[in-house]
Design a protein around this motif. Structure first.
Motif, short mmCIF file in Angstrom:
data_model
loop_
_atom_site.label_atom_id
_atom_site.label_comp_id
_atom_site.label_asym_id
_atom_site.label_seq_id
_atom_site.Cartn_x
_atom_site.Cartn_y
_atom_site.Cartn_z
N ASN A 122 0.82 -1.21 0.00
CA ASN A 122 0.00 0.00 0.00
C ASN A 122 0.86 1.26 0.00
O ASN A 122 0.64 2.19 -0.78
CB ASN A 122 -0.89 0.04 1.25
CG ASN A 122 -2.08 -0.90 1.12
OD1 ASN A 122 -2.08 -1.77 0.26
ND2 ASN A 122 -3.06 -0.73 1.97
N LEU A 166 -7.17 10.01 -0.44
CA LEU A 166 -6.17 9.23 0.31
C LEU A 166 -5.99 9.74 1.74
O LEU A 166 -5.63 8.98 2.62
CB LEU A 166 -4.81 9.25 -0.42
CG LEU A 166 -4.73 8.45 -1.71
CD1 LEU A 166 -3.40 8.72 -2.41
CD2 LEU A 166 -4.90 6.96 -1.46
N LYS A 169 -8.94 9.18 6.44
CA LYS A 169 -8.53 7.98 7.18
C LYS A 169 -9.60 6.90 7.21
O LYS A 169 -9.29 5.71 7.25
CB LYS A 169 -8.16 8.36 8.62
CG LYS A 169 -6.79 9.00 8.70
CD LYS A 169 -6.38 9.18 10.15
CE LYS A 169 -5.09 9.98 10.22
NZ LYS A 169 -5.03 10.83 11.40
N ARG A 172 -9.30 4.20 4.70
CA ARG A 172 -8.13 3.32 4.67
C ARG A 172 -8.50 1.94 5.17
O ARG A 172 -9.20 1.78 6.16
CB ARG A 172 -7.02 3.88 5.56
CG ARG A 172 -6.32 5.03 4.85
CD ARG A 172 -5.19 5.57 5.67
NE ARG A 172 -4.98 6.96 5.29
CZ ARG A 172 -4.31 7.84 5.99
NH1 ARG A 172 -3.79 7.48 7.14
NH2 ARG A 172 -4.18 9.07 5.57
#
Ligand code: ZN
Length: 392
Positions: A122, A166, A169, A172
């Protein structure tokens, strides 16, 4: 270049090696380093490429003099970047892209040191995409300082958008293999948060046994300084699911979706700026109180007024969802059936992305399950320009 090797002066071991090789000739390696740093700085200011070749590019040198002519796009590698960026903007989680790259055997940006390459990770991909280099921007000491003299792989506008996605959070996800022991088994562990300390709750079996001897299955705040929240897994899962499905059935939920032509970048930037301005104003009031210029009551008043505005701006600053999984759910004839078809990882991903779930301490006593402890809010708000239309 020394002995066919390109030195990276930002790395101290290279600087050291450089020093050793040049000591006899130049007497003082520090002089060379200083001179080289000056060139790097000058090149950065002029927008000339320097340092390690960034992924997605190749360099063209003059055949006779060996001087760098230009840094141009490497079409094959650039295509990997543009495809990944498109996918991220369409809501594909980074780890799914990584899985694809590794499955397709796409070579990693750096040559593996041993034969045991771990492949793409990642962080590898995120680092490439977040770098201003791919937007044709030059940076110096981490700051974007202007346009570079190499072409952009991604337009600046798109680069800003993908960076905003991105940076969110809640979008993610960690890649965990099926057979790994930390593969999630519970809907809300590390998705729901403690209402006191804001940390994620973990699922714990039998933290305090029941009087009747049946084991307790709870989400618990495990933070040593807090540990103030513990709630039943089954009932919390059921309640949160009802909240999600009913929210997804409202017209407002459609507003979180970005249409293909939705230019949300400016809207989100404005909301970010608004949130920063409001936070600064709150900080200013706190400073004035510290200096004795305003009373505590006045500070409390300012805080009470600003806090909801800050929260609102923060919600407006969350990039909208362009996730086909969410669209499919909203469009499903039977939303509950569609939800049940998703695997646990996907359910967790959607919940984390869409809802802010906080668990407070119960006000009730006597073993009654207090549903009002579960505070659920959509992470998104409809933009002001949004007008609901039924999708055909
Ligand atoms: Zn806590």
């Amino acid at each position: 270049m020394t002995k066919g090797r390109v030195y990276d002066f930002a790395r101290s071991d290279d600087a050291f090696m450089m020093g050793l090789e040049f000591l006899t000739a130049e007497k003082d390696a520090a002089v060379i380093r200083e001179r080289q740093l000056r060139t790097v700085r000058l090149n950065a200011q002029k927008g000339r490429p320097h340092g390690r070749l960034p992924y997605g590019y190749r360099r063209v040198y003059d055949e006779s003099t060996g001087a760098l002519l230009r840094q141009e796009i490497d079409p094959e590698k650039a295509a990997i970047i543009t495809r990944a960026v498109d996918e991220i903007l369409q809501g594909v989680p980074v780890n799914r892209i990584i899985t694809r790259l590794n499955r397709e055997g796409v070579p990693t940006p750096m040559k593996p040191l041993s034969g045991m390459s771990r492949g793409w990770m990642n962080a590898t991909l995120v680092q490439i995409i977040r770098s201003p280099t791919v937007a044709g921007l030059r940076k110096y000491q981490g700051e974007v300082i202007g346009e570079a003299d190499w072409p952009a792989i991604i337009p600046v506008e798109t680069w800003e958008k993908v960076n905003r996605v991105l940076a969110d959070k809640a979008r993610r996800t960690r890649y965990v293999e099926e057979d790994n022991h930390s593969h999630p088994k519970w809907l809300l562990s590390f998705v729901a948060r403690c209402g006191f300390c804001g940390r994620f709750l973990a699922r714990v079996l039998n933290v305090v046994p029941r009087k009747n001897g049946k084991p307790r299955n709870n989400y618990v705040c495990q933070h040593i300084g807090c540990r103030r929240v513990s709630i039943d897994v089954e009932r919390t899962d059921a309640y949160v699911l009802e909240a999600l499905l009913s929210w997804l059935s409202t017209p407002e939920s459609l507003a979180v979706l970005a249409g293909p032509d939705d230019d949300w970048n400016d809207r989100v930037r404005e909301a970010e700026e608004q949130a920063t301005t409001l936070r600064d104003r709150l900080d200013e009031a706190a400073e004035q109180y510290a200096e004795g210029k305003i009373s505590l009551a006045m500070l409390a008043n300012v805080e009470q007024r600003l806090t909801p505005q800050i929260e609102q701006a923060a919600r407006e600053a969350v990039p909208p969802v362009a996730d086909t999984a969410v669209l499919d759910l909203i469009n499903a004839d039977d939303i509950r059936a569609a939800w049940e078809l998703l695997d646990l990882l996907e359910k967790r991903r959607l919940l984390k992305m869409l809802l802010d779930i906080r668990i407070e301490k119960s006000q009730l006593t006597g073993g009654i399950f207090d549903y009002s402890r579960i505070k659920i809010a959509p992470r998104f708000v409809a933009p002001e320009t949004y007008h609901w239309r039924r999708v055909a």
